[in-house]
Every structure is written in C-alpha cells, then in structure tokens.
Scaffold this active site. Structure first.
Site, PDB file in Angstrom:
ATOM      1  N   SER A 108      -7.519  -5.568  -4.720  1.00 43.14           N
ATOM      2  CA  SER A 108      -8.552  -6.195  -3.889  1.00 43.14           C
ATOM      3  C   SER A 108      -9.903  -6.186  -4.594  1.00 43.14           C
ATOM      4  O   SER A 108     -10.109  -5.445  -5.569  1.00 43.14           O
ATOM      5  CB  SER A 108      -8.674  -5.442  -2.555  1.00 43.14           C
ATOM      6  OG  SER A 108      -9.322  -4.197  -2.744  1.00 43.14           O
ATOM      7  N   LEU A 154      10.802 -20.601  -4.912  1.00 41.06           N
ATOM      8  CA  LEU A 154       9.965 -19.659  -4.155  1.00 41.06           C
ATOM      9  C   LEU A 154       8.570 -19.660  -4.772  1.00 41.06           C
ATOM     10  O   LEU A 154       8.429 -19.507  -5.989  1.00 41.06           O
ATOM     11  CB  LEU A 154      10.569 -18.239  -4.254  1.00 41.06           C
ATOM     12  CG  LEU A 154       9.680 -17.063  -3.841  1.00 41.06           C
ATOM     13  CD1 LEU A 154       9.357 -17.114  -2.343  1.00 41.06           C
ATOM     14  CD2 LEU A 154      10.351 -15.731  -4.164  1.00 41.06           C
ATOM     15  N   GLY A 165      -0.227   5.526  -4.378  1.00 40.95           N
ATOM     16  CA  GLY A 165      -0.847   6.800  -4.727  1.00 40.95           C
ATOM     17  C   GLY A 165      -0.189   7.947  -3.976  1.00 40.95           C
ATOM     18  O   GLY A 165       0.124   8.998  -4.559  1.00 40.95           O
ATOM     19  N   ARG A 166       0.042   7.752  -2.680  1.00 44.19           N
ATOM     20  CA  ARG A 166       0.667   8.804  -1.871  1.00 44.19           C
ATOM     21  C   ARG A 166       2.110   9.036  -2.294  1.00 44.19           C
ATOM     22  O   ARG A 166       2.608  10.153  -2.274  1.00 44.19           O
ATOM     23  CB  ARG A 166       0.577   8.440  -0.386  1.00 44.19           C
ATOM     24  CG  ARG A 166      -0.789   8.755   0.209  1.00 44.19           C
ATOM     25  CD  ARG A 166      -1.011   8.048   1.515  1.00 44.19           C
ATOM     26  NE  ARG A 166      -1.278   6.620   1.307  1.00 44.19           N
ATOM     27  CZ  ARG A 166      -1.230   5.720   2.267  1.00 44.19           C
ATOM     28  NH1 ARG A 166      -0.877   6.058   3.492  1.00 44.19           N
ATOM     29  NH2 ARG A 166      -1.517   4.447   2.005  1.00 44.19           N
ATOM     30  N   TRP A 167       2.787   7.968  -2.680  1.00 35.43           N
ATOM     31  CA  TRP A 167       4.182   8.101  -3.151  1.00 35.43           C
ATOM     32  C   TRP A 167       4.206   9.030  -4.374  1.00 35.43           C
ATOM     33  O   TRP A 167       5.037   9.929  -4.457  1.00 35.43           O
ATOM     34  CB  TRP A 167       4.724   6.717  -3.512  1.00 35.43           C
ATOM     35  CG  TRP A 167       6.148   6.684  -3.947  1.00 35.43           C
ATOM     36  CD1 TRP A 167       7.252   6.508  -3.149  1.00 35.43           C
ATOM     37  CD2 TRP A 167       6.633   6.810  -5.303  1.00 35.43           C
ATOM     38  NE1 TRP A 167       8.388   6.526  -3.918  1.00 35.43           N
ATOM     39  CE2 TRP A 167       8.045   6.715  -5.245  1.00 35.43           C
ATOM     40  CE3 TRP A 167       6.019   6.993  -6.545  1.00 35.43           C
ATOM     41  CZ2 TRP A 167       8.845   6.786  -6.383  1.00 35.43           C
ATOM     42  CZ3 TRP A 167       6.813   7.079  -7.675  1.00 35.43           C
ATOM     43  CH2 TRP A 167       8.225   6.973  -7.587  1.00 35.43           C
ATOM     44  N   GLU A 211       1.913 -12.923  12.600  1.00 32.58           N
ATOM     45  CA  GLU A 211       2.474 -11.773  13.307  1.00 32.58           C
ATOM     46  C   GLU A 211       2.290 -10.570  12.394  1.00 32.58           C
ATOM     47  O   GLU A 211       2.607 -10.633  11.195  1.00 32.58           O
ATOM     48  CB  GLU A 211       3.970 -11.993  13.592  1.00 32.58           C
ATOM     49  CG  GLU A 211       4.255 -13.201  14.472  1.00 32.58           C
ATOM     50  CD  GLU A 211       3.706 -13.045  15.894  1.00 32.58           C
ATOM     51  OE1 GLU A 211       3.623 -11.908  16.388  1.00 32.58           O
ATOM     52  OE2 GLU A 211       3.360 -14.088  16.493  1.00 32.58           O
ATOM     53  N   HIS A 231       1.965   3.426  -9.178  1.00 32.93           N
ATOM     54  CA  HIS A 231       1.723   1.996  -9.401  1.00 32.93           C
ATOM     55  C   HIS A 231       2.884   1.376 -10.181  1.00 32.93           C
ATOM     56  O   HIS A 231       3.284   0.235  -9.926  1.00 32.93           O
ATOM     57  CB  HIS A 231       0.404   1.788 -10.148  1.00 32.93           C
ATOM     58  CG  HIS A 231      -0.793   2.198  -9.348  1.00 32.93           C
ATOM     59  ND1 HIS A 231      -0.967   1.832  -8.029  1.00 32.93           N
ATOM     60  CD2 HIS A 231      -1.889   2.957  -9.655  1.00 32.93           C
ATOM     61  CE1 HIS A 231      -2.109   2.335  -7.575  1.00 32.93           C
ATOM     62  NE2 HIS A 231      -2.678   3.025  -8.539  1.00 32.93           N
ATOM     63  N   ASP A 238       0.825  -1.215   0.000  1.00 33.05           N
ATOM     64  CA  ASP A 238       0.000   0.000   0.000  1.00 33.05           C
ATOM     65  C   ASP A 238       0.860   1.268   0.000  1.00 33.05           C
ATOM     66  O   ASP A 238       1.959   1.283   0.557  1.00 33.05           O
ATOM     67  CB  ASP A 238      -0.915  -0.014   1.242  1.00 33.05           C
ATOM     68  CG  ASP A 238      -2.042   1.007   1.128  1.00 33.05           C
ATOM     69  OD1 ASP A 238      -2.370   1.410  -0.001  1.00 33.05           O
ATOM     70  OD2 ASP A 238      -2.584   1.395   2.181  1.00 33.05           O
ATOM     71  N   ARG A 277      -4.688  -1.903   9.075  1.00 32.09           N
ATOM     72  CA  ARG A 277      -5.899  -2.697   8.871  1.00 32.09           C
ATOM     73  C   ARG A 277      -5.614  -3.799   7.859  1.00 32.09           C
ATOM     74  O   ARG A 277      -4.613  -3.773   7.148  1.00 32.09           O
ATOM     75  CB  ARG A 277      -7.062  -1.812   8.424  1.00 32.09           C
ATOM     76  CG  ARG A 277      -6.775  -0.939   7.210  1.00 32.09           C
ATOM     77  CD  ARG A 277      -7.977  -0.040   6.862  1.00 32.09           C
ATOM     78  NE  ARG A 277      -7.679   0.826   5.745  1.00 32.09           N
ATOM     79  CZ  ARG A 277      -7.630   2.171   5.814  1.00 32.09           C
ATOM     80  NH1 ARG A 277      -7.864   2.791   6.950  1.00 32.09           N
ATOM     81  NH2 ARG A 277      -7.355   2.879   4.738  1.00 32.09           N
ATOM     82  N   ILE A 278      -6.558  -4.759   7.818  1.00 32.55           N
ATOM     83  CA  ILE A 278      -6.397  -5.954   6.981  1.00 32.55           C
ATOM     84  C   ILE A 278      -7.001  -5.739   5.587  1.00 32.55           C
ATOM     85  O   ILE A 278      -6.628  -6.408   4.632  1.00 32.55           O
ATOM     86  CB  ILE A 278      -7.062  -7.184   7.668  1.00 32.55           C
ATOM     87  CG1 ILE A 278      -6.455  -7.426   9.064  1.00 32.55           C
ATOM     88  CG2 ILE A 278      -6.968  -8.432   6.825  1.00 32.55           C
ATOM     89  CD1 ILE A 278      -5.067  -7.971   9.111  1.00 32.55           C
TER      90      ILE A 278
HETATM   91  C1  IPE Z   1      -5.397  -2.662   0.050  1.00 31.96           C
HETATM   92  O1  IPE Z   1      -5.081  -1.317  -0.180  1.00 31.96           O
HETATM   93  C2  IPE Z   1      -5.389  -3.439  -1.211  1.00 31.96           C
HETATM   94  C3  IPE Z   1      -4.108  -3.547  -1.894  1.00 31.96           C
HETATM   95  C4  IPE Z   1      -2.957  -3.070  -1.521  1.00 31.96           C
HETATM   96  C5  IPE Z   1      -4.133  -4.308  -3.108  1.00 31.96           C
HETATM   97  P1  IPE Z   1      -6.203  -0.193  -0.261  1.00 31.96           P
HETATM   98  O2  IPE Z   1      -5.489   1.090  -0.403  1.00 31.96           O
HETATM   99  O3  IPE Z   1      -7.200  -0.521  -1.297  1.00 31.96           O
HETATM  100  O4  IPE Z   1      -6.885  -0.316   1.175  1.00 31.96           O
HETATM  101  P2  IPE Z   1      -7.879   0.652   1.948  1.00 31.96           P
HETATM  102  O5  IPE Z   1      -9.060   0.868   1.060  1.00 31.96           O
HETATM  103  O6  IPE Z   1      -7.151   1.912   2.208  1.00 31.96           O
HETATM  104  O7  IPE Z   1      -8.199  -0.071   3.211  1.00 31.96           O
HETATM  105  C1  IPE Z   2      -1.813   0.245  -3.334  1.00 32.10           C
HETATM  106  O1  IPE Z   2      -1.544   1.592  -3.350  1.00 32.10           O
HETATM  107  C2  IPE Z   2      -2.048  -0.296  -4.725  1.00 32.10           C
HETATM  108  C3  IPE Z   2      -3.436  -0.743  -4.968  1.00 32.10           C
HETATM  109  C4  IPE Z   2      -4.388  -0.777  -4.090  1.00 32.10           C
HETATM  110  C5  IPE Z   2      -3.733  -1.182  -6.315  1.00 32.10           C
HETATM  111  P1  IPE Z   2      -2.725   2.677  -3.305  1.00 32.10           P
HETATM  112  O2  IPE Z   2      -3.148   2.966  -4.703  1.00 32.10           O
HETATM  113  O3  IPE Z   2      -3.809   2.236  -2.395  1.00 32.10           O
HETATM  114  O4  IPE Z   2      -1.954   3.918  -2.697  1.00 32.10           O
HETATM  115  P2  IPE Z   2      -2.492   4.948  -1.626  1.00 32.10           P
HETATM  116  O5  IPE Z   2      -2.996   4.179  -0.441  1.00 32.10           O
HETATM  117  O6  IPE Z   2      -3.595   5.722  -2.300  1.00 32.10           O
HETATM  118  O7  IPE Z   2      -1.320   5.795  -1.291  1.00 32.10           O
HETATM  119 MG    MG Z   3      -4.151   2.491  -0.399  1.00 32.29          MG
END
Ligand code: IPE
Ligand code: IPE
Ligand code: MG
Length: 257
Positions: free
Chosen positions: A72, A138, A30-32, A214, A44, A27, A201-202
């Site tokens: 997801s 692997l 986008g912020r990066w 863990e 991405h 995760d 979070r999960i």
């Molecule tokens: C979780 O990240 C899914 C993946 C990294 C593939 P999200 O960025 O979609 O999660 P939420 O919505 O912030 O919980």
């Molecule tokens: C995870 O990075 C990649 C995917 C969910 C596809 P994000 O796209 O969720 O990046 P943030 O959380 O917006 O920074």
């Molecule tokens: Mg995200």
C-alpha cells in the site's frame, strides 16, 4: 473493455451466482513468521507462494478478475530494511513468474504510483504487462504502492485538467465521470472482497470501487490461505443477497416466473 474481456465476463457470469471480480487484502505475513520464530521476510516469501496458489485457483474456478493488494501507499512507512526486502521479493517473483503467467493465460496489470519504484522494477512491470496483454483467461491486477485516496485524487486531477482546458464543463463532473478515470475503470467492480489476517478494515484499498462489494474477513494468515479457504469465501458470497439499495422483493427472482 476489449472483446476478449467481454467474452471472459459473459462466461463467468454463468448462472450469475459467482463473483466476477475478487479483491484481496493479503494480510498477516508478519504474524505468520513471528508465530514460527522466523524473521518477517520469511512470511512475505510464504505470502508470495500463497498469491501464486490463489491466482491458479481463481483460474480453475473461472473467476475472470482478481485484484491483489501487495503493497500500500502507507507501506512505504515501514522500516527501510523491510521495504528493501519486499522490493527484492517483488522483483524476483516477477522474473520467476512471468513466463508461467504468459503460458497460463493470465493477463497481468499493476495499479499504483509507479514513479516511486526503481527503474528496474518499473521496466519489469511494464514488460510483464506487455507480455501478458494478449491473455484473457484471468485478469490479475496487482496493487503496489497503491492507495484508494491516491486513485481518487488522480482521477479528480485528470477531470480538473479537462475542465480547465475547456474540454468538458464543470457540470459534467459527476460520479460516472469520476468512476471512468479510476484504476480498473474498464473492469466490473469487485463483487467479493476478502481480507485475511483478522483485521476488519479497508486500509485504503479500493475505497471507491468497493462501495458495493460483499466483505469477507477471515482470521487465516495470508501464507496459510488455501484453495479451500477461497472456496469457502466464494460459497459464502453465493449465499449473499445483493440488493443495491432495493427491497428483497425487487431482487429475488419470482419462483412462479
Ligand atoms: C494492508 O495491510 C496492505 C496490504 C496487505 C498490502 P497492512 O498490514 O499494511 O494494513 P494495516 O496497516 O494493518 O491497516
Ligand atoms: C501483509 O502482511 C503484507 C504487506 C503489507 C506487504 P503484513 O506484513 O502486514 O503482516 P502482519 O499484518 O504484520 O502480520
Ligand atoms: Mg498487516
């Protein structure tokens, strides 16, 4: 589990302190990108590179299984343009990386609801799985269009069908039977869960399979996640005492033994 996979397990079990299965929520792409004034898709793209480095480093560390959350079931809700871009990136990464993975002994698998992907992507996924099926160095599982609740619901549906067919009685449906129907049922459950990007979070990842993992959270954004960051997470894991409901005395080795 195949003999090759069992060998792989035994080797990694080693002194028993390293994780046999690492599961990562990648995760923060986008912020990066936003932090650099770039569009999200550049994040991405950089994230795909971080995934490649991580696979390579897991192989070096002798970790037998790695599961990466790439997309997801909820990510389908993102703007159509971002979803389209992610699918393109995914397709290109598959076309570019499969040869290298075949060479490097990586066995690739995809988990998730494939029916929602294009025919071309489904074909590429199947080809990559087939071409790497003989590898055992692997095991890399990529969760795409995956949701933990979907996984459990599908497992329940398969068991319900077997009960309805009279193949098994309803009483045979217990946690072991359900676990056997889930994605990755033939692998050890994840020992170490890592989430980058700072959220704790999960997000509907392997909700059943992570019951005793863990949990390691790092603020590092996924494209910045380095070999050293992975080393740090694995070292942290090595210091955990895994009790599985028992007392410390039950799980700590007796120093006099
Ligand atoms: C979780 O990240 C899914 C993946 C990294 C593939 P999200 O960025 O979609 O999660 P939420 O919505 O912030 O919980
Ligand atoms: C995870 O990075 C990649 C995917 C969910 C596809 P994000 O796209 O969720 O990046 P943030 O959380 O917006 O920074
Ligand atoms: Mg995200």
């Amino acid at each position: 589990m195949t003999a090759a996979e069992r060998d792989c397990d035994n080797r990694a079990a080693g002194d028993g302190s390293g994780p046999r299965h690492v599961a990562i929520i990648m995760d923060g792409n986008g912020r990066w990108a936003a932090g650099r004034g770039k569009p999200r898709h550049q994040g991405h793209r950089a994230g795909a590179e971080a995934a490649r480095r991580t696979v390579e480093h897991c192989r070096r560390l002798g970790i037998p299984y790695l599961t990466l959350f790439a997309f997801s079931s909820e990510n389908w809700r993102r703007p159509a343009g971002e979803v389209r871009m992610l699918m393109e990136l995914f397709l290109r990464a598959l076309e570019r990386e499969t040869d290298r993975l075949v060479e490097s002994g990586v066995r690739l698998r995809f988990i998730g609801e494939r029916e929602r992907f294009s025919g071309t992507l489904r074909t590429r996924m199947r080809e990559a799985e087939e071409r790497t099926a003989g590898n055992s160095e692997l095991g890399v599982n990529v969760a795409v269009g995956y949701g933990g609740r979907w996984d459990i619901a599908m497992a329940a549906r398969r068991l319900a069908a077997r009960v309805a067919d009279g193949e098994i009685p309803a009483e045979a449906v217990d946690e072991h039977a359900l676990a056997r129907e889930l994605c990755l049922a033939d692998l050890p459950e994840p020992d170490l869960f890592i989430r980058t990007g700072g959220e704790q979070r999960i997000s509907n990842f392997l909700v059943w399979q992570l019951a005793y993992a863990e949990l390691y959270f790092t603020p590092a954004l996924w494209p910045d996640f380095s070999e050293t960051d992975l080393d740090r997470a694995v070292a942290w894991y090595g210091g955990r005492e895994r009790r599985f409901g028992m007392t410390p005395d039950q799980v700590e080795p007796d120093p006099r033994a």
